[in-house]
Enzyme design. Structure first.
Site, PDB file in Angstrom:
ATOM      1  CG  ASP A 167      21.555 -57.588   7.685  1.00  0.00           C
ATOM      2  OD1 ASP A 167      21.792 -57.916   8.860  1.00  0.00           O
ATOM      3  OD2 ASP A 167      21.775 -56.450   7.229  1.00  0.00           O
ATOM      4  CE1 TYR A 185      20.863 -50.526   7.588  1.00  0.00           C
ATOM      5  CE2 TYR A 185      19.909 -52.695   7.274  1.00  0.00           C
ATOM      6  CZ  TYR A 185      21.007 -51.889   7.447  1.00  0.00           C
ATOM      7  OH  TYR A 185      22.267 -52.444   7.475  1.00  0.00           O
ATOM      8  CE  LYS A 209      23.206 -54.708  10.379  1.00  0.00           C
ATOM      9  NZ  LYS A 209      22.014 -55.025   9.582  1.00  0.00           N
TER      10      LYS A 209
END
Length: 339
Positions: free
Chosen positions: A54, A59, A85
């Site tokens: 993930d 990030y 995402k």
């Protein structure tokens, strides 16, 4: 249980490993991680049998996706499940002008929140390029919660995500470039509100169902079970305290833990000592007992910590341990526990 065990991912047709690999740390979360260490820990995850990874544009402002994509090119695409995402676009800024609470030594891009149809489509396409893949298995709308935006702005972002962004994810799912769609955030209440409005397959719930917190058992998790919706469990250590224990400076929810939390963790640790159970093992395994939670994705930046987590998730824990926690009111009576 074993980290490499595979479980059905809700109604999607996907299978995920009991332990997945969370990639926030390799986005240089709080401190820089050398490229060699990134390759080493991802290779170690693969060698340990982990097949779910993930990531997110947030990030490291693109760094995590780029690093993960480069490392995963060594492995067959059909043999792992990949999630990322939407909701944050990355805009270039002059180098040296970036400041962040979470990330260090990141690329020169700032985050622009955009939960619209066009914003989600662009975010998806940008992620494909950073990751170097042609499809994403699971796509989450990221952080439409109060924790991330405050109460007033959250209402706006949530509405945009439900009325506009959702249509983008639905289209991508219908075109089969995405297998499952969902929401990833820090609040189960927001996830539940989204599920009651739209046809989501899954959620990534960060830190809100753990040894310390089980309020999601009231309404959200039963609704997921009823609709065969899968939960990816992130933040299972509550930002660290369920790994380090109630030590001075322990972190809970990204901040230094306050005394009531320290005391509660201390009581859990006492039961752990009685049954010779590592606190971190209990934290990793507890969440996986719920039928709607097939995978737990602790983030790690080193091979050493990865190997520790893999061993902990396989650590034998007697049923009497869970019974003792319930008897002392340290976990809820209706919380499922590992067999």
């Amino acid at each position: 249980m074993n980290a490499s065990d595979k479980k059905k991912f809700g109604r999607t047709g996907l299978e995920v490993t009991t332990m997945g690999f969370g990639t926030a740390p390799i986005g240089n979360q709080f401190r820089a991680v050398p490229e060699a260490d990134v390759r080493d820990v991802i290779t170690g995850a693969w060698d340990a049998g982990l097949r779910y990874f993930d990531t997110a544009p947030m990030y490291g402002h693109g760094l995590s996706e780029r690093r993960l994509g480069e490392a995963l090119r060594a492995f067959p695409r059909d043999e792992y499940v990949l999630s990322t995402k939407v909701g944050r676009l990355l805009a270039p800024v002059p180098k040296g002008e970036m400041k962040s609470f979470f990330w260090v030594d990141m690329p020169p891009f700032e985050v622009v929140h955009d939960y619209s149809y066009d914003g989600c489509m662009r975010s998806f396409e940008d992620s494909l390029q950073r990751l170097g893949v042609s499809r994403i298995d699971i796509l989450f709308i990221h952080d439409i919660d109060v924790f991330s935006h405050g109460p007033e702005l959250q209402k706006q972002h949530f509405r945009t995500a439900m009325d506009s962004g959702y249509k983008a994810l639905e289209k991508l799912r219908s075109e089969k470039v995405v297998s499952a769609i969902g929401v990833g955030c820090n609040e189960w209440q927001v996830c539940e509100a989204a599920l009651r409005e739209r046809d989501f397959d899954c959620f990534l719930l960060a830190g809100r169902y753990t040894l310390l917190e089980q309020e999601a058992l009231d309404t959200f998790l039963p609704l997921c079970e009823e609709r065969d919706v899968a939960i990816v469990l992130g933040g299972g250590f509550n930002s660290g305290i369920l790994a380090t224990g109630a030590v001075k400076g322990a972190h809970y929810n990204y901040s230094e833990a306050e005394e009531p939390i320290l005391q509660r963790v201390g009581k859990i640790e006492a039961v752990c000592r009685e049954f010779n159970v590592p606190l971190a093992a209990a934290a990793l395994q507890f969440v996986l007992a719920h039928p709607s939670i097939p995978t737990n994705i602790p983030g790690t930046r080193t091979r050493k910590h990865l190997d520790q987590n893999v061993a902990l998730i396989g650590h034998s824990i007697p049923a009497e341990f869970w019974a003792a926690l319930k008897k002392q009111g340290l976990i809820r009576e209706n919380a499922p526990t590992p067999a």
